[in-house]
Design a protein around this motif. Structure first.
Motif, PDB file in Angstrom:
ATOM      1  N   THR A 203     -22.125  -8.262 -43.226  1.00 48.37           N
ATOM      2  CA  THR A 203     -20.826  -8.679 -42.390  1.00 48.37           C
ATOM      3  C   THR A 203     -20.385  -9.854 -43.329  1.00 48.37           C
ATOM      4  OG1 THR A 203     -20.699  -6.392 -40.358  1.00 48.37           O
ATOM      5  CG2 THR A 203     -19.083  -8.486 -40.197  1.00 48.37           C
ATOM      6  N   GLY A 204     -21.109 -10.523 -42.092  1.00 48.17           N
ATOM      7  CA  GLY A 204     -21.131 -11.850 -43.314  1.00 48.17           C
ATOM      8  C   GLY A 204     -20.989 -12.164 -44.245  1.00 48.17           C
ATOM      9  N   ARG A 205     -22.024 -11.533 -44.797  1.00 44.25           N
ATOM     10  CA  ARG A 205     -21.913 -12.048 -46.496  1.00 44.25           C
ATOM     11  C   ARG A 205     -21.070 -10.888 -47.085  1.00 44.25           C
ATOM     12  NH1 ARG A 205     -24.397  -8.155 -50.419  1.00 44.25           N
ATOM     13  NH2 ARG A 205     -25.648  -9.271 -52.243  1.00 44.25           N
ATOM     14  N   ALA A 206     -20.501  -9.642 -46.947  1.00 42.48           N
ATOM     15  CA  ALA A 206     -19.099  -9.505 -47.595  1.00 42.48           C
ATOM     16  C   ALA A 206     -17.876  -9.845 -47.537  1.00 42.48           C
ATOM     17  CB  ALA A 206     -19.112  -7.541 -46.627  1.00 42.48           C
ATOM     18  N   ILE A 207     -17.830 -10.507 -46.364  1.00 39.76           N
ATOM     19  CA  ILE A 207     -16.702 -11.192 -45.861  1.00 39.76           C
ATOM     20  C   ILE A 207     -16.737 -12.549 -46.672  1.00 39.76           C
ATOM     21  CG2 ILE A 207     -15.838 -12.954 -44.084  1.00 39.76           C
ATOM     22  CD1 ILE A 207     -16.813 -11.182 -41.912  1.00 39.76           C
ATOM     23  N   VAL A 208     -17.982 -13.260 -47.291  1.00 39.10           N
ATOM     24  CA  VAL A 208     -17.565 -14.641 -48.216  1.00 39.10           C
ATOM     25  C   VAL A 208     -17.164 -13.846 -49.479  1.00 39.10           C
ATOM     26  CG1 VAL A 208     -19.684 -15.996 -49.165  1.00 39.10           C
ATOM     27  CG2 VAL A 208     -19.467 -15.838 -46.966  1.00 39.10           C
ATOM     28  N   SER A 209     -18.614 -12.788 -49.962  1.00 37.79           N
ATOM     29  CA  SER A 209     -18.426 -12.515 -50.881  1.00 37.79           C
ATOM     30  C   SER A 209     -16.549 -11.838 -51.736  1.00 37.79           C
ATOM     31  CB  SER A 209     -19.357 -10.627 -51.145  1.00 37.79           C
ATOM     32  OG  SER A 209     -21.183 -10.701 -51.352  1.00 37.79           O
ATOM     33  N   GLU A 210     -16.157 -10.758 -50.754  1.00 41.24           N
ATOM     34  CA  GLU A 210     -14.365 -10.946 -50.827  1.00 41.24           C
ATOM     35  C   GLU A 210     -13.990 -11.883 -50.509  1.00 41.24           C
ATOM     36  OE1 GLU A 210     -10.582 -10.438 -49.996  1.00 41.24           O
ATOM     37  OE2 GLU A 210     -12.202 -11.162 -48.425  1.00 41.24           O
ATOM     38  N   ALA A 211     -14.349 -13.363 -50.417  1.00 39.30           N
ATOM     39  CA  ALA A 211     -13.091 -14.369 -49.959  1.00 39.30           C
ATOM     40  C   ALA A 211     -13.779 -15.037 -51.501  1.00 39.30           C
ATOM     41  CB  ALA A 211     -14.273 -14.874 -49.091  1.00 39.30           C
ATOM     42  N   GLY A 212     -15.219 -14.670 -52.629  1.00 45.55           N
ATOM     43  CA  GLY A 212     -15.346 -15.025 -53.796  1.00 45.55           C
ATOM     44  C   GLY A 212     -14.737 -14.569 -54.830  1.00 45.55           C
ATOM     45  N   LEU A 213     -14.523 -13.058 -54.657  1.00 41.93           N
ATOM     46  CA  LEU A 213     -13.621 -12.352 -55.814  1.00 41.93           C
ATOM     47  C   LEU A 213     -12.416 -12.280 -54.857  1.00 41.93           C
ATOM     48  CD1 LEU A 213     -15.682  -8.627 -55.030  1.00 41.93           C
ATOM     49  CD2 LEU A 213     -16.057 -10.723 -56.602  1.00 41.93           C
ATOM     50  N   SER A 214     -11.673 -13.151 -54.181  1.00 40.30           N
ATOM     51  CA  SER A 214     -10.385 -13.001 -53.673  1.00 40.30           C
ATOM     52  C   SER A 214      -9.889 -14.378 -55.056  1.00 40.30           C
ATOM     53  CB  SER A 214     -10.003 -12.854 -52.707  1.00 40.30           C
ATOM     54  OG  SER A 214     -10.135 -11.982 -52.192  1.00 40.30           O
ATOM     55  N   PHE A 215     -11.050 -14.954 -54.082  1.00 39.79           N
ATOM     56  CA  PHE A 215     -11.376 -16.809 -55.134  1.00 39.79           C
ATOM     57  C   PHE A 215     -10.185 -16.667 -56.082  1.00 39.79           C
ATOM     58  CE2 PHE A 215     -12.707 -20.631 -56.808  1.00 39.79           C
ATOM     59  CZ  PHE A 215     -11.115 -21.759 -56.413  1.00 39.79           C
ATOM     60  N   LEU A 216     -10.878 -15.390 -57.188  1.00 42.12           N
ATOM     61  CA  LEU A 216     -11.423 -15.575 -58.319  1.00 42.12           C
ATOM     62  C   LEU A 216     -10.024 -14.354 -58.806  1.00 42.12           C
ATOM     63  CD1 LEU A 216     -15.154 -15.506 -59.740  1.00 42.12           C
ATOM     64  CD2 LEU A 216     -13.625 -17.998 -59.065  1.00 42.12           C
ATOM     65  N   GLY A 217      -9.617 -14.392 -58.300  1.00 41.66           N
ATOM     66  CA  GLY A 217      -8.250 -13.157 -58.270  1.00 41.66           C
ATOM     67  C   GLY A 217      -8.575 -12.209 -58.624  1.00 41.66           C
ATOM     68  N   LEU A 218      -9.898 -11.449 -58.340  1.00 38.78           N
ATOM     69  CA  LEU A 218     -10.104 -10.349 -58.428  1.00 38.78           C
ATOM     70  C   LEU A 218     -10.050  -8.661 -57.046  1.00 38.78           C
ATOM     71  CD1 LEU A 218     -12.991 -10.489 -60.384  1.00 38.78           C
ATOM     72  CD2 LEU A 218     -10.675 -10.546 -61.163  1.00 38.78           C
ATOM     73  N   GLY A 219      -9.191  -9.957 -56.202  1.00 36.41           N
ATOM     74  CA  GLY A 219      -8.693  -9.035 -55.151  1.00 36.41           C
ATOM     75  C   GLY A 219      -8.437  -8.137 -55.007  1.00 36.41           C
ATOM     76  N   ASP A 220      -7.891  -7.818 -54.152  1.00 39.26           N
ATOM     77  CA  ASP A 220      -6.240  -7.080 -54.076  1.00 39.26           C
ATOM     78  C   ASP A 220      -5.342  -8.079 -53.408  1.00 39.26           C
ATOM     79  OD1 ASP A 220      -3.842  -4.981 -53.347  1.00 39.26           O
ATOM     80  OD2 ASP A 220      -5.296  -3.732 -51.539  1.00 39.26           O
ATOM     81  N   PRO A 221      -4.389  -7.837 -54.202  1.00 39.63           N
ATOM     82  CA  PRO A 221      -3.297  -9.083 -54.794  1.00 39.63           C
ATOM     83  C   PRO A 221      -2.333  -9.125 -53.554  1.00 39.63           C
ATOM     84  CG  PRO A 221      -2.477  -7.611 -56.164  1.00 39.63           C
ATOM     85  CD  PRO A 221      -4.152  -7.247 -55.598  1.00 39.63           C
ATOM     86  N   THR A 222      -2.325  -8.211 -52.567  1.00 40.81           N
ATOM     87  CA  THR A 222      -1.446  -7.585 -51.511  1.00 40.81           C
ATOM     88  C   THR A 222      -2.150  -7.786 -50.352  1.00 40.81           C
ATOM     89  OG1 THR A 222      -1.300  -4.852 -51.754  1.00 40.81           O
ATOM     90  CG2 THR A 222       0.048  -5.606 -53.716  1.00 40.81           C
ATOM     91  N   SER A 223      -3.438  -7.615 -50.264  1.00 36.58           N
ATOM     92  CA  SER A 223      -3.910  -7.644 -49.220  1.00 36.58           C
ATOM     93  C   SER A 223      -3.685  -8.677 -48.289  1.00 36.58           C
ATOM     94  CB  SER A 223      -5.519  -7.617 -49.800  1.00 36.58           C
ATOM     95  OG  SER A 223      -5.827  -9.171 -49.997  1.00 36.58           O
ATOM     96  N   LYS A 224      -3.657 -10.237 -48.799  1.00 30.67           N
ATOM     97  CA  LYS A 224      -3.320 -11.091 -47.435  1.00 30.67           C
ATOM     98  C   LYS A 224      -4.737 -11.832 -47.071  1.00 30.67           C
ATOM     99  CE  LYS A 224       0.657 -12.804 -48.616  1.00 30.67           C
ATOM    100  NZ  LYS A 224       0.609 -13.891 -49.547  1.00 30.67           N
ATOM    101  N   SER A 225      -6.195 -11.620 -48.074  1.00 31.57           N
ATOM    102  CA  SER A 225      -7.135 -11.423 -46.768  1.00 31.57           C
ATOM    103  C   SER A 225      -7.535 -13.164 -47.284  1.00 31.57           C
ATOM    104  CB  SER A 225      -8.193 -11.254 -47.769  1.00 31.57           C
ATOM    105  OG  SER A 225      -8.356 -11.809 -48.956  1.00 31.57           O
ATOM    106  N   TRP A 226      -8.289 -13.760 -46.801  1.00 31.53           N
ATOM    107  CA  TRP A 226      -8.245 -15.409 -45.715  1.00 31.53           C
ATOM    108  C   TRP A 226      -8.427 -16.232 -47.252  1.00 31.53           C
ATOM    109  CZ3 TRP A 226     -11.928 -14.256 -41.073  1.00 31.53           C
ATOM    110  CH2 TRP A 226     -11.090 -13.859 -40.126  1.00 31.53           C
ATOM    111  N   GLY A 227      -9.740 -14.774 -48.391  1.00 27.39           N
ATOM    112  CA  GLY A 227      -9.708 -15.641 -49.338  1.00 27.39           C
ATOM    113  C   GLY A 227      -8.599 -15.735 -50.336  1.00 27.39           C
ATOM    114  N   LEU A 228      -7.537 -14.825 -49.964  1.00 23.16           N
ATOM    115  CA  LEU A 228      -6.272 -15.307 -51.319  1.00 23.16           C
ATOM    116  C   LEU A 228      -5.478 -16.011 -51.180  1.00 23.16           C
ATOM    117  CD1 LEU A 228      -5.700 -13.152 -53.148  1.00 23.16           C
ATOM    118  CD2 LEU A 228      -4.116 -11.767 -51.393  1.00 23.16           C
TER     119      LEU A 228
END
Length: 282
Positions: A203-228
């Motif tokens: 879970t911790g690894r996935a949260i960090v990875s999602e934040a990294g993908l969102s940081f690079l602009g590859l996350g869901d632009p409508t999600s408003k996750s911490w990474g975004l």
């Protein structure tokens, strides 16, 4: 419930604090809409307001309340984290049980696939798959799960290879127990504590990875996750030459760091409590 309470009682102070932190974040995610008087997706004040003046953590460049975004972002980050971890742990666990018990050619094929995946750098492959599949929460979970199942599969396989040599398994086989009966009745209950630890760790690894993908602009632009939120903050021109980073960038980074650290400490405590050898050493 009593067993869970006994496990928690064996936690160290750091483990209990980590559990409290995780519970608070889960509650924040559940009651996100009630914890803020402002919406997370519409402007509710002036742009880049400092904390105070009705906005607990300030606003971003669009005047959207940052506290509301962080509360709602907890839903997205935890959903991706736990969704990925459960999918990867259960899928990897089933593959590990099958590989360890059946053995032979299927085991060799599965182990070679695991070896190949483990030597490939994770994050570049995540970026490639996320770019190919497109930005959406489901695609992010699929990408992260595809690269996270190998660790629980290897651990469970080694455990099953040891368990299948036990006398009670041999006796059950002698009396005609089917493979599925042995898997569901004996192997899965035996490896569940291992999977529980891996779920917390993944879970911790996935949260960090999602934040990294969102940081690079590859996350869901409508999600408003911490990474975004961090992505939008760091994309703002001159963010580091102003005071805006003190709330727009610092607070989402802080909550992300605290949650990941809490998950790491919690997984370590679960592993220590459930493994008698580690408990003796402690």
């Amino acid at each position: 419930m009593l067993k869970i309470w006994k496990v928690i009682k064996d936690f160290s102070i750091l483990g209990k604090l980590s559990l409290v932190m995780l519970v608070l974040v889960i509650l924040m995610a559940i009651f996100a809409t009630s914890l803020s008087v402002y919406p997370y997706d519409f402007s509710s004040g002036d742009a880049l307001m400092a904390p105070g003046n009705g906005h607990f953590l300030g606003t971003d460049d669009l005047g959207i309340d940052l506290w509301a975004q962080i509360c709602y972002g907890a839903r997205i980050s935890l959903l991706i984290g736990f969704g990925t971890a459960i999918l990867a742990a259960l899928g990897g666990g089933m593959i590990g049980v099958f590989s360890g018990y059946v053995g032979g050619v299927p085991d060799k094929i599965i182990m070679r696939i695991i070896d190949i995946i483990m030597v490939i750098p994770d994050f570049p492959l995540m970026v490639l798959l996320a770019a190919l599949l497109g930005p959406s929460l489901l695609n992010v979970v699929i990408v992260l799960a595809l690269l996270s199942w190998v660790t629980p599969a290897r651990i469970v396989r080694s455990q099953v290879m040891m368990l299948k040599e036990q006398t009670y398994i041999k006796v059950a086989e002698t009396y005609g127990a089917s493979n599925w009966y042995l898997i569901w009745r004996h192997f899965l209950p035996a490896v569940f504590p291992i999977l529980a630890v891996n779920i917390i760790r993944l879970t911790g690894r996935a949260i960090v990875s999602e934040a990294g993908l969102s940081f690079l602009g590859l996350g869901d632009p409508t999600s408003k996750s911490w990474g975004l939120i961090i992505h939008y903050a760091t994309s703002f021109p001159g963010i580091y030459y102003t005071n805006f980073w003190k709330w727009w960038l610092l607070y989402p980074w802080l909550i992300l760091t605290l949650v990941v650290m809490s998950l790491a400490f919690l997984s370590r405590e679960l592993e220590r409590v459930m493994d008698p050898r580690l408990r003796i050493r402690a």
